[in-house]
Design an enzyme around this catalytic site. Structure first.
Site, PDB file in Angstrom:
ATOM      1  N   TYR A  22       2.402  -1.107   5.396  1.00 48.08           N
ATOM      2  CA  TYR A  22       1.218  -0.512   6.037  1.00 48.08           C
ATOM      3  C   TYR A  22       0.143  -1.571   6.292  1.00 48.08           C
ATOM      4  O   TYR A  22      -1.042  -1.335   6.043  1.00 48.08           O
ATOM      5  CB  TYR A  22       0.662   0.641   5.186  1.00 48.08           C
ATOM      6  CG  TYR A  22       1.415   1.936   5.432  1.00 48.08           C
ATOM      7  CD1 TYR A  22       1.099   2.735   6.519  1.00 48.08           C
ATOM      8  CD2 TYR A  22       2.446   2.347   4.594  1.00 48.08           C
ATOM      9  CE1 TYR A  22       1.798   3.913   6.780  1.00 48.08           C
ATOM     10  CE2 TYR A  22       3.153   3.521   4.837  1.00 48.08           C
ATOM     11  CZ  TYR A  22       2.819   4.289   5.934  1.00 48.08           C
ATOM     12  OH  TYR A  22       3.505   5.450   6.188  1.00 48.08           O
ATOM     13  N   TYR A 156       2.511  15.007   4.845  1.00 50.63           N
ATOM     14  CA  TYR A 156       3.143  13.690   4.680  1.00 50.63           C
ATOM     15  C   TYR A 156       4.070  13.755   3.479  1.00 50.63           C
ATOM     16  O   TYR A 156       3.655  14.140   2.386  1.00 50.63           O
ATOM     17  CB  TYR A 156       2.086  12.597   4.473  1.00 50.63           C
ATOM     18  CG  TYR A 156       2.697  11.238   4.223  1.00 50.63           C
ATOM     19  CD1 TYR A 156       3.117  10.436   5.285  1.00 50.63           C
ATOM     20  CD2 TYR A 156       2.884  10.759   2.928  1.00 50.63           C
ATOM     21  CE1 TYR A 156       3.698   9.198   5.060  1.00 50.63           C
ATOM     22  CE2 TYR A 156       3.470   9.521   2.697  1.00 50.63           C
ATOM     23  CZ  TYR A 156       3.870   8.744   3.769  1.00 50.63           C
ATOM     24  OH  TYR A 156       4.452   7.517   3.541  1.00 50.63           O
ATOM     25  N   ASP A 262       5.614  19.659  -2.578  1.00 53.09           N
ATOM     26  CA  ASP A 262       5.555  18.210  -2.731  1.00 53.09           C
ATOM     27  C   ASP A 262       4.267  17.889  -3.481  1.00 53.09           C
ATOM     28  O   ASP A 262       3.185  17.863  -2.893  1.00 53.09           O
ATOM     29  CB  ASP A 262       5.576  17.557  -1.342  1.00 53.09           C
ATOM     30  CG  ASP A 262       5.370  16.045  -1.414  1.00 53.09           C
ATOM     31  OD1 ASP A 262       5.131  15.516  -2.517  1.00 53.09           O
ATOM     32  OD2 ASP A 262       5.448  15.398  -0.350  1.00 53.09           O
ATOM     33  N   LYS A 291       4.591   9.166  -8.307  1.00 53.92           N
ATOM     34  CA  LYS A 291       3.287   8.505  -8.445  1.00 53.92           C
ATOM     35  C   LYS A 291       2.741   8.525  -9.877  1.00 53.92           C
ATOM     36  O   LYS A 291       3.111   7.685 -10.683  1.00 53.92           O
ATOM     37  CB  LYS A 291       2.289   9.096  -7.460  1.00 53.92           C
ATOM     38  CG  LYS A 291       2.611   8.752  -5.997  1.00 53.92           C
ATOM     39  CD  LYS A 291       1.470   9.034  -5.084  1.00 53.92           C
ATOM     40  CE  LYS A 291       1.796   8.805  -3.625  1.00 53.92           C
ATOM     41  NZ  LYS A 291       1.624   7.433  -3.174  1.00 53.92           N
TER      42      LYS A 291
HETATM   43  C1  PLP Z   1       2.565  13.972  -0.822  1.00 58.32           C
HETATM   44  C2  PLP Z   1       3.417  12.747  -0.761  1.00 58.32           C
HETATM   45  N1  PLP Z   1       4.743  12.896  -0.716  1.00 58.32           N
HETATM   46  C3  PLP Z   1       5.575  11.823  -0.677  1.00 58.32           C
HETATM   47  C4  PLP Z   1       5.058  10.552  -0.672  1.00 58.32           C
HETATM   48  C5  PLP Z   1       5.989   9.373  -0.607  1.00 58.32           C
HETATM   49  O1  PLP Z   1       6.007   8.712  -1.844  1.00 58.32           O
HETATM   50  P1  PLP Z   1       6.557   7.223  -1.935  1.00 58.32           P
HETATM   51  O2  PLP Z   1       5.559   6.362  -1.266  1.00 58.32           O
HETATM   52  O3  PLP Z   1       6.653   6.966  -3.404  1.00 58.32           O
HETATM   53  O4  PLP Z   1       7.884   7.200  -1.274  1.00 58.32           O
HETATM   54  C6  PLP Z   1       3.677  10.354  -0.708  1.00 58.32           C
HETATM   55  C7  PLP Z   1       3.106   9.006  -0.678  1.00 58.32           C
HETATM   56  O5  PLP Z   1       1.941   8.794  -0.459  1.00 58.32           O
HETATM   57  C8  PLP Z   1       2.831  11.488  -0.747  1.00 58.32           C
HETATM   58  O6  PLP Z   1       1.503  11.379  -0.760  1.00 58.32           O
END
Ligand code: PLP
Length: 457
Positions: A22, A156, A262, A291
């Protein structure tokens, strides 16, 4: 070699060999990447000794502060005992202990834990499990029809192909559109720019009407609905209106398709509850976590699901129902041990109780940002506060993208000892749970100064 020439050489090597995520690498013609050499609590320190608040929790992962002694102790202890072993038909104590703890924290029907190693993958696993579930419970002919996932505009879910297919963030992913599978997009509950021109007082959650329509028309072609509950993060820190998740869940459950939450970003206290789903009391069929799971130290992710879904895969091998998905680092013991230690910190330091005043302070403090002319909308939940900047408050017209306001805010933030990484013109704080009152005061003050200075320049 003196320290500064050591770092200069390293920065030269960075330019020669590295490609950062990014990041428009050409920006480094103007300035070096931020060289972080150490971290403690909520602070990161650069190679010249400057100190920065980790105002976005190192991409939303840090919770208890950096280099927490209990986390260091867990890594040290585990690394001298068992560093790694594949997780296929093999198990280990940290993996089992973590699964037990997650099951005890999540809603009771989510009794199965599948490990992977990043947030995108946690979501892909949920989608693959969902699709294969239908295949194995409805028979091949019908299940071929279950090829649709429903997701949200501005949702996302990550950068792998499956995750991109259900993400509504075309400004990141449109280059790959020929490769993405079909997903039906419903509007985001983006109240500031309500797709139905409503406002919070008269909101009847009209933005769920398209969901009702497609569920009505095509329920037997749909595998599931994936959503970030309460807060759409990368899509612009959009906080869901009251009742939104409850209404969405009730529609999804009535239609008899899977609900996938998610919580990669919202899990582990960031919204003030252990999981954001607790704000609504809704239990999904799948819960995706990553995370904060390891306090931002080790890559680890989890997809939790129900016994019913698990049992659809449970049969004699020759029946072909095995879930063929796995990664080399699935369930890495170091990562699991750290996650267990992080969950212990929640308990021992009564984190969710302790952060209540910090949340109140942040949520009250954020409203002062309305004094800045360029701030069109202020929103927040838990340890997250966001400010959407606009060129014209009345018309809500955004700033021209050529102005690259977010980048200027990032640079000015560094001057003030903050690491801000705006999402377009949405400036946000997504804070660790370890902050003291004075830290939040300072963070709010500095962020205010940064936004005011850059937006009036
Ligand atoms: C809600 C959500 N799902 C999935 C992801 C993807 O996670 P990763 O970057 O560990 O692949 C993110 C990353 O910011 C996220 O905010």
């Amino acid at each position: 070699m003196c320290t500064s020439s050591k770092y200069n050489n390293l920065l030269r090597a960075d330019r020669q060999h590295l490609w950062h995520p990014y990041t428009q690498m050409k920006d480094f013609e103007q300035r070096d990447p931020l060289f972080i050499v150490s971290a403690k609590g909520p602070f990161l320190y650069d190679h010249e000794g400057r100190c920065y608040y980790d105002s976005i929790s190192s991409w939303w992962s840090n919770l208890h502060g950096h280099c927490h002694p209990k986390i260091i102790e867990a890594i040290t202890r585990q690394s001298s005992k068992l560093d790694h072993v594949h997780f296929a038909a093999t198990t280990h104590e940290p993996g089992i202990e973590l699964a037990q703890q997650l099951v005890s924290l999540a809603p009771s029907s989510l009794s199965r834990v599948f490990y992977s190693d990043n947030g995108s993958t946690a979501c892909e696993v949920a989608m693959k499990m969902s699709f294969q579930y239908w295949l194995q419970t409805e028979g091949e002919r019908d299940a071929k029809k279950r090829h649709i996932f429903i997701s949200l505009d501005r949702g996302y879910h990550g950068d792998t192909f499956g995750a991109m297919s259900v993400s509504g963030t075309s400004w990141y992913h449109s280059s790959f559109s020929p490769f993405l599978f079909e997903s039906f997009r419903i509007p985001s509950p983006y109240c500031y720019r309500c797709p139905y021109n409503s406002n919070i007082e008269r909101c009847g959650i009209e933005c769920l009407m398209p969901l009702g329509k497609i569920l009505n028309e095509k329920a037997d072609e749909i595998s599931g609905v994936i959503v970030e509950p309460m807060l759409q993060g990368a899509g612009g820190m959009i906080v869901h209106p009251r009742g939104y998740i409850e209404k969405l869940a009730s529609m999804v459950k009535t239609a008899g398709v899977h609900l996938i939450f998610d919580e990669v970003a919202t899990g582990f206290g960031r919204t003030g509850k252990m999981f954001a789903l607790e704000h609504s009391g809704v239990t999904p069929d799948f819960l995706c976590l990553s995370k904060g799971l390891t306090n931002g130290t080790m890559p680890l992710a989890v997809t939790m699901t129900t016994e019913d879904i698990y049992m659809a895969f449970y049969d004699d091998f020759h029946k072909g129902k095995t879930f063929f998905h796995g990664h080399t680092y699935t369930g890495n013991p170091l990562a699991c041990a750290v996650a267990v230690a992080s969950l212990k910190i929640f308990e021992e330091e009564a984190v969710l109780e302790r952060i209540k005043p910090a949340i109140a302070q942040l949520q009250q403090g954020k409203d002062n940002f309305n004094e800045i002319d360029a701030v069109g909308d202020v929103r927040g939940i838990g340890m997250v506060a966001a400010f959407e900047l606009v060129q014209n408050r009345g018309s809500r017209e955004p700033f021209s993208s050529e102005k690259r306001l977010g980048w200027q805010i990032y640079l000015e933030g560094l001057e003030k000892g903050l690491i801000l990484r705006p999402l377009g013109d949405v400036i946000y704080l997504l804070l660790p749970l370890c902050l003291e009152k004075t830290d939040i005061e300072r963070l709010l003050e500095k962020t205010f100064e940064v936004i005011q200075k850059v937006s009036t320049a």
